[in-house]
Design a protein around this motif. Structure first.
Motif, PDB file in Angstrom:
ATOM      1  N   THR A  46       0.809  -1.216   0.000  1.00  0.00           N
ATOM      2  CA  THR A  46       0.000   0.000   0.000  1.00  0.00           C
ATOM      3  C   THR A  46       0.845   1.269   0.000  1.00  0.00           C
ATOM      4  O   THR A  46       0.305   2.362  -0.005  1.00  0.00           O
ATOM      5  CB  THR A  46      -0.905   0.028   1.238  1.00  0.00           C
ATOM      6  OG1 THR A  46      -0.069   0.018   2.404  1.00  0.00           O
ATOM      7  CG2 THR A  46      -1.850  -1.155   1.255  1.00  0.00           C
ATOM      8  N   LYS A  51       0.871  -0.098   7.198  1.00  0.00           N
ATOM      9  CA  LYS A  51       0.032  -1.144   6.616  1.00  0.00           C
ATOM     10  C   LYS A  51       0.860  -2.243   5.953  1.00  0.00           C
ATOM     11  O   LYS A  51       0.421  -3.394   5.896  1.00  0.00           O
ATOM     12  CB  LYS A  51      -0.929  -0.530   5.592  1.00  0.00           C
ATOM     13  CG  LYS A  51      -1.939   0.407   6.223  1.00  0.00           C
ATOM     14  CD  LYS A  51      -2.851   1.002   5.185  1.00  0.00           C
ATOM     15  CE  LYS A  51      -3.829   1.974   5.834  1.00  0.00           C
ATOM     16  NZ  LYS A  51      -4.685   2.624   4.842  1.00  0.00           N
ATOM     17  N   ASP A  52       2.049  -1.896   5.462  1.00  0.00           N
ATOM     18  CA  ASP A  52       2.862  -2.881   4.758  1.00  0.00           C
ATOM     19  C   ASP A  52       3.605  -3.823   5.701  1.00  0.00           C
ATOM     20  O   ASP A  52       3.873  -4.967   5.346  1.00  0.00           O
ATOM     21  CB  ASP A  52       3.870  -2.191   3.836  1.00  0.00           C
ATOM     22  CG  ASP A  52       3.194  -1.553   2.644  1.00  0.00           C
ATOM     23  OD1 ASP A  52       2.079  -1.989   2.303  1.00  0.00           O
ATOM     24  OD2 ASP A  52       3.775  -0.617   2.057  1.00  0.00           O
TER      25      ASP A  52
END
Length: 129
Positions: A46, A51-52
């Motif tokens: 992303t 988030k990753d």
């Protein structure tokens, strides 16, 4: 992590993931490059660090990659530039020995040898003329 474009983000992310694999005990460069290549090809990142990172952890668990380091690394010490914790008994100053004293004379030896060879060269040239 704020990056100007996706390429810089991917470079930074791949370096962090490579460091993670190295600290986890994966020492083979082929295995590291294969793992990272497979991760980037088969997952949708992303481009946001928060988030990753969970995506990476899920990938590690799904592919049964060991996260146990065979070496006793101190927690988070690698992030601050040293594998050696500050409170360890290891000495940080260099050990002075004959070798270090002799190696300090190398520049002087090089300068003297250059001067000697130059002097010999000019003596031979001017002696022949």
């Amino acid at each position: 992590m704020e990056f100007q474009n996706n390429t810089l983000y991917q470079i930074e992310l791949s370096e962090r993931l490579r460091t993670f694999l190295l600290l986890s005990g994966v020492q083979n460069e082929y295995n590291i490059s294969h793992t990272l290549s497979h991760f980037f090809q088969n997952t949708n990142i992303t481009y946001q660090w928060e988030k990753d990172w969970p995506i990476w952890i899920e990938y590690i668990k799904a592919n049964n990659i060991s996260t146990e380091s065979p070496l006793p690394f101190p927690d988070r010490a690698w992030q601050f530039g040293s594998m050696v914790p500050k409170d360890s008994d290891w000495k940080m100053e260099p050990i002075k020995s004959k070798e270090s004293i002799i190696s300090s004379f190398k520049p002087i030896f090089i300068l003297v040898s250059i001067f000697t060879w130059t002097a010999l060269y000019y003596l031979i040239i001017f002696r022949l003329l």
